[in-house]
Design a protein around this motif. Structure first.
Motif, mmCIF file in Angstrom:
data_model
loop_
_atom_site.group_PDB
_atom_site.id
_atom_site.type_symbol
_atom_site.label_atom_id
_atom_site.label_comp_id
_atom_site.label_asym_id
_atom_site.label_seq_id
_atom_site.Cartn_x
_atom_site.Cartn_y
_atom_site.Cartn_z
ATOM 1 N N ILE A 233 0.836 -1.206 0.000
ATOM 2 C CA ILE A 233 0.000 0.000 0.000
ATOM 3 C C ILE A 233 0.869 1.254 0.000
ATOM 4 N N GLY A 234 1.917 1.256 0.835
ATOM 5 C CA GLY A 234 2.825 2.398 0.867
ATOM 6 C C GLY A 234 3.499 2.632 -0.463
ATOM 7 N N SER A 235 3.877 1.557 -1.160
ATOM 8 C CA SER A 235 4.524 1.692 -2.469
ATOM 9 C C SER A 235 3.581 2.327 -3.478
ATOM 10 N N LEU A 236 2.327 1.891 -3.467
ATOM 11 C CA LEU A 236 1.341 2.470 -4.379
ATOM 12 C C LEU A 236 1.153 3.963 -4.102
ATOM 13 N N LEU A 237 1.056 4.324 -2.832
ATOM 14 C CA LEU A 237 0.887 5.732 -2.470
ATOM 15 C C LEU A 237 2.098 6.562 -2.903
ATOM 16 N N CYS A 238 3.312 6.017 -2.748
ATOM 17 C CA CYS A 238 4.520 6.740 -3.174
ATOM 18 C C CYS A 238 4.476 7.041 -4.667
ATOM 19 N N SER A 239 3.982 6.107 -5.456
ATOM 20 C CA SER A 239 3.927 6.314 -6.908
ATOM 21 C C SER A 239 2.931 7.399 -7.295
ATOM 22 N N LEU A 240 2.022 7.741 -6.376
ATOM 23 C CA LEU A 240 1.003 8.749 -6.662
ATOM 24 C C LEU A 240 1.284 10.089 -5.987
ATOM 25 N N ALA A 241 2.392 10.204 -5.240
ATOM 26 C CA ALA A 241 2.668 11.410 -4.447
ATOM 27 C C ALA A 241 2.772 12.645 -5.341
ATOM 28 N N PRO A 242 1.990 13.711 -5.048
ATOM 29 C CA PRO A 242 2.022 14.916 -5.886
ATOM 30 C C PRO A 242 3.146 15.886 -5.540
ATOM 31 N N ASN A 243 3.771 15.742 -4.353
ATOM 32 C CA ASN A 243 4.827 16.666 -3.951
ATOM 33 C C ASN A 243 5.801 15.960 -3.023
ATOM 34 N N MET B 176 7.184 6.849 4.787
ATOM 35 C CA MET B 176 7.040 6.395 6.170
ATOM 36 C C MET B 176 6.025 5.254 6.271
ATOM 37 N N VAL B 177 4.951 5.330 5.470
ATOM 38 C CA VAL B 177 3.976 4.230 5.448
ATOM 39 C C VAL B 177 4.652 2.956 4.955
ATOM 40 N N GLN B 178 5.443 3.080 3.897
ATOM 41 C CA GLN B 178 6.220 1.941 3.421
ATOM 42 C C GLN B 178 7.063 1.337 4.551
ATOM 43 N N ALA B 179 7.699 2.216 5.311
ATOM 44 C CA ALA B 179 8.611 1.760 6.363
ATOM 45 C C ALA B 179 7.879 1.013 7.463
ATOM 46 N N VAL B 180 6.639 1.411 7.781
ATOM 47 C CA VAL B 180 5.862 0.679 8.787
ATOM 48 C C VAL B 180 5.697 -0.778 8.347
ATOM 49 N N GLY B 181 5.388 -0.967 7.054
ATOM 50 C CA GLY B 181 5.301 -2.338 6.550
ATOM 51 C C GLY B 181 6.647 -3.022 6.493
ATOM 52 N N GLY B 182 7.678 -2.274 6.051
ATOM 53 C CA GLY B 182 9.010 -2.856 5.956
ATOM 54 C C GLY B 182 9.557 -3.315 7.287
ATOM 55 N N SER B 183 9.164 -2.627 8.374
ATOM 56 C CA SER B 183 9.657 -3.013 9.698
ATOM 57 C C SER B 183 9.175 -4.398 10.095
ATOM 58 N N MET B 184 8.092 -4.879 9.478
ATOM 59 C CA MET B 184 7.546 -6.201 9.797
ATOM 60 C C MET B 184 8.104 -7.294 8.903
ATOM 61 N N LEU B 185 9.017 -6.931 7.980
ATOM 62 C CA LEU B 185 9.487 -7.906 7.002
ATOM 63 C C LEU B 185 10.836 -8.508 7.369
ATOM 64 N N ASN B 186 11.916 -7.721 7.255
ATOM 65 C CA ASN B 186 13.246 -8.319 7.367
ATOM 66 C C ASN B 186 13.544 -8.970 8.710
ATOM 67 N N PRO B 187 13.306 -8.321 9.868
ATOM 68 C CA PRO B 187 13.626 -9.005 11.117
ATOM 69 C C PRO B 187 12.743 -10.226 11.350
ATOM 70 N N VAL B 188 11.486 -10.144 10.921
ATOM 71 C CA VAL B 188 10.589 -11.284 11.101
ATOM 72 C C VAL B 188 10.999 -12.414 10.164
ATOM 73 N N ALA B 189 11.356 -12.072 8.921
ATOM 74 C CA ALA B 189 11.834 -13.091 7.993
ATOM 75 C C ALA B 189 13.100 -13.759 8.523
ATOM 76 N N MET B 190 14.020 -12.971 9.099
ATOM 77 C CA MET B 190 15.236 -13.552 9.653
ATOM 78 C C MET B 190 14.909 -14.452 10.838
ATOM 79 N N SER B 191 13.931 -14.076 11.643
ATOM 80 C CA SER B 191 13.515 -14.921 12.752
ATOM 81 C C SER B 191 12.927 -16.232 12.245
ATOM 82 N N ILE B 192 12.145 -16.167 11.157
ATOM 83 C CA ILE B 192 11.605 -17.392 10.556
ATOM 84 C C ILE B 192 12.736 -18.281 10.058
ATOM 85 N N ILE B 193 13.735 -17.678 9.403
ATOM 86 C CA ILE B 193 14.876 -18.447 8.905
ATOM 87 C C ILE B 193 15.642 -19.093 10.063
ATOM 88 N N THR B 194 15.862 -18.323 11.133
ATOM 89 C CA THR B 194 16.600 -18.837 12.288
ATOM 90 C C THR B 194 15.901 -20.032 12.908
#
Length: 481
Positions: free
Chosen positions: A88-98, A107-125
């Motif tokens: 959702i954050g990526s879509l909004l970034c592509s539409l940003a007028p300024n 920042m919206v993208q980052a909220v989602g991103g914060s749930m990806l890499n550390p959680v993925a690494m925990s799954i791998i571990t």
């Protein structure tokens, strides 16, 4: 988590790597698009810094919360939520007028991103429990960063030249959707045996520390001392608050006892230094190639391949070396190569010659390729599996904090040196202090890699792991500590 077959484990690794790919690719292609974005949105140097640092800052602030939340309510659930929010954050970034809304949507993208890499690494571990198999898996994980660095400049350059900078955010949508469907079907749910309590005070202090520090650094060249100093004071107060408050909590957001392990502490500082070097390197290189040499986005991307390809090739080799010989050799190679690369620019103005520019890019690619696997493996291998999410989140936070500080510091030094002048006339001398910062980052990787991978350091890691395990057992039994 149930024991999975070898094929299923590899499939879980591939799905987790997809999340790293979209996050890493997003940052790489954005760097290539900076000059185009600068022209379209009329952004200055500080505006360009915020388009990158707004993302990494929020990411760094929320990674530990995401890691502990995933351990508590379920890693698969948090991982899938992150994929949705990131899309959702990526879509909004592509539409940003300024520029202002682009920063907000990052920042919206980052909220989602914060749930990806550390959680993925925990799954791998928790999926790869054999130490050697886990080290190889982490090497593959690190190679994905190399793939993003290799593909990002080319794909980003093509999109920017043919469609425009907004199209770079569309890349995340099909990959994110595929990752959601595959996660739903193949990744088993897992969580820590005992839920950790939230730490809202610690979370607020972390946000205040990272946000105030970054703002003070980025705005220092243009703002007065009366504006900057209050933010610096807030950052200092938040740091002191964390050091005082967190040890007094039974279940803190940042478990400071982790840092009694010399390898873990070393890996944390190495992560900050290594990724500060990467953030600063990409920022300076992109602006130089396009704004000084006058290359278009595609040709600038081609020029960055000599850095990206060695990263891609060296990351899995680093993972194998960590699995067979430990982290020392990869860290020594990484520190030496990154330092040598930065010295070429700081002392010999490598930008001004094609041969030295190429050598600098190759050396940095080798160094960064070797640095990632030992950081991740050291961060999670000595910790109880019940705290894998938190330990991985600290390592990921260190990376993002490093990227944030690298762009902030190097960008601030560049802005101070160029002032209102044209980049073309002043870039090389203005960038030199930034290159010296990168020399210091590479030297830190080298020195700490040597100091924190010896026998005495391993003993501190073993003692720390034993104490953490005893603490977990007492808490599980209701005794407390």
């Amino acid at each position: 988590m149930p024991e999975l077959s070898h094929r299923r484990r590899l499939l879980v690794l591939a799905i987790c790597c997809m999340s790293l790919l979209i996050v890493s690719l997003d940052n790489t292609v954005l760097n290539v698009a900076l000059p185009s974005l600068q022209r379209d949105l009329h952004a200055g140097t500080s505006g360009l810094q915020w388009t990158i640092d707004a993302y990494t800052l929020v990411l760094a602030s929320l990674l530990m919360l995401a890691g502990s939340t995933a351990d508590r309510i379920g890693r698969k659930r948090v991982f899938m939520t992150g994929l949705v929010v990131f899309g959702i954050g990526s879509l909004l970034c592509s539409l940003a007028p300024n520029l202002e809304l682009l920063v907000v949507f990052r920042m919206v993208q980052a909220v989602g991103g914060s749930m990806l890499n550390p959680v993925a690494m925990s799954i791998i571990t928790n999926t790869f429990t054999d130490p050697r198999e886990r080290a190889r898996a982490i090497g593959v994980w690190g190679a994905v960063v190399g793939i993003s660095m290799a593909a990002g400049p080319l794909v980003g350059g093509l999109l920017v030249e043919s469609v425009g900078w907004r199209s770079i955010f569309w890349l995340n949508l099909p990959v994110g959707l595929a990752a959601i469907l595959l996660t739903l079907r193949f990744v088993p749910e897992s969580r820590a045996p005992r839920a950790r309590r939230p730490d809202p005070v610690g979370q607020v202090l972390v946000i205040a520390l990272f946000g105030a520090l970054t703002y003070a650094i980025i705005e220092a060249p243009d703002a007065s001392a009366t504006v900057v100093l209050p933010f610096a004071a807030v950052a200092l107060a938040a740091l002191l608050g964390l050091l005082w408050y967190e040890p007094r909590r039974t279940e803190p957001l940042i478990d400071l006892r982790f840092f009694r392990s010399a390898p873990f502490s070393g890996a944390t500082v190495i992560a900050v230094s290594g990724f500060a070097a990467l953030g600063g390197f990409l920022f300076l290189s992109t602006l130089y190639l396009q704004n000084v040499r006058g290359l278009d986005a595609l040709h600038a991307g081609l020029w960055m391949l000599p850095m990206a390809v060695p990263t891609f090739l060296c990351a899995p080799l680093s993972g194998r070396l960590v699995g067979t010989r430990g982290p020392r050799l990869p860290l020594l190679i990484a520190g030496t190569a990154m330092t040598a690369s930065a010295v070429l620019f700081a002392l010999f103005e490598a930008e001004t010659s094609n041969a030295t520019l190429l050598a600098g890019y190759v050396l940095f690619g080798i160094g960064f390729g070797f640095v990632n696997a030992p950081i991740t493996n050291t961060a999670v291998s000595g910790m109880p599996r019940a705290q894998a999410g938190v330990a991985a989140a600290v390592a990921s936070t260190s990376r993002q904090l490093g990227s944030t500080l690298g762009v902030a510091v190097v960008g601030a030094l560049l802005a101070s040196g160029t002032g209102s002048s044209s980049y073309r006339d002043t870039f090389v001398p203005a960038a030199r202090p930034g290159w010296w910062v990168l020399v210091a980052c590479g030297a830190l990787v080298l020195v700490l890699g040597a100091l924190t991978s010896g026998r005495w350091a391993r003993r501190t890691a073993e003692r720390t792991a034993d104490r953490l395990q005893e603490h977990e057992v007492r808490q599980a039994a209701g005794v407390g500590a």
